[in-house]
Write a protein that holds these residues in place. Structure first.
Motif, short mmCIF file in Angstrom:
data_model
loop_
_atom_site.label_atom_id
_atom_site.label_comp_id
_atom_site.label_asym_id
_atom_site.label_seq_id
_atom_site.Cartn_x
_atom_site.Cartn_y
_atom_site.Cartn_z
N CYS A 52 16.49 26.35 64.89
CA CYS A 52 16.94 27.60 63.87
C CYS A 52 16.30 27.05 62.68
O CYS A 52 17.07 26.04 62.28
N ILE B 95 14.66 31.32 65.71
CA ILE B 95 15.74 31.41 66.18
C ILE B 95 15.78 30.96 67.45
O ILE B 95 14.93 31.32 68.28
N GLU C 214 21.11 31.54 68.53
CA GLU C 214 21.34 33.03 68.42
C GLU C 214 22.80 33.53 68.53
O GLU C 214 23.34 34.48 67.99
N LEU D 46 23.34 31.70 61.61
CA LEU D 46 22.38 32.89 61.32
C LEU D 46 22.60 33.42 59.87
O LEU D 46 21.56 33.75 59.21
#
Length: 130
Positions: free
Chosen positions: A35, A51, A56, A62
């Motif tokens: 990521c 990602i 995820e 994120l």
């Protein structure tokens, strides 16, 4: 979900663009084991944002990466960092030892935030009431 949280908490508006769109945008892509995002805009025709399947489900990661994409540096690169935290290079893994430079004049007179989504730390410590 992370995109929605950025939209709700800031003035930043993410929106989906068509496949042929050539202006500045994030090209969110699946990556096999990583990521990552550049810090800030590095392309006016679409910027890669990767990602992995594992990442995820890591909501905080994120949020952090989207911060990179919109131009935020990690909190621990602030010019005043050493007044608040000490980076012990002996405890940093070799592949990421260069990830902790001090960037001049990037604190914008904002107080150091130990619970910032842009600070690399165990985020659960910030979920506890003060």
């Amino acid at each position: 979900m992370a995109v929605l949280e950025w939209k709700q908490a800031t003035c930043i508006n993410f929106m989906e663009v068509s496949k042929g769109y050539s202006g500045p945008h994030l090209k969110i892509q699946r990556h096999s084991d990583d990521c990552r995002s550049f810090i800030g805009m590095v392309s006016t025709t679409g910027q890669d944002f990767y990602i992995s399947k594992d990442c995820e489900s890591q909501h905080g990661e994120l949020l952090h990466l989207l911060g990179y994409a919109v131009g935020f540096w990690p909190e621990e690169t602030r010019s005043d960092r050493n007044y608040y935290v000490q980076i012990n290079d002996d405890n940093v893994l070799t592949p990421v030892v260069d990830n902790f430079p001090i960037i001049s004049d990037n604190n914008y007179s904002v107080p150091f935030d130990y619970c910032s989504i842009m600070f690399h730390h165990e985020r659960s410590i910030c979920l506890m009431p003060y």
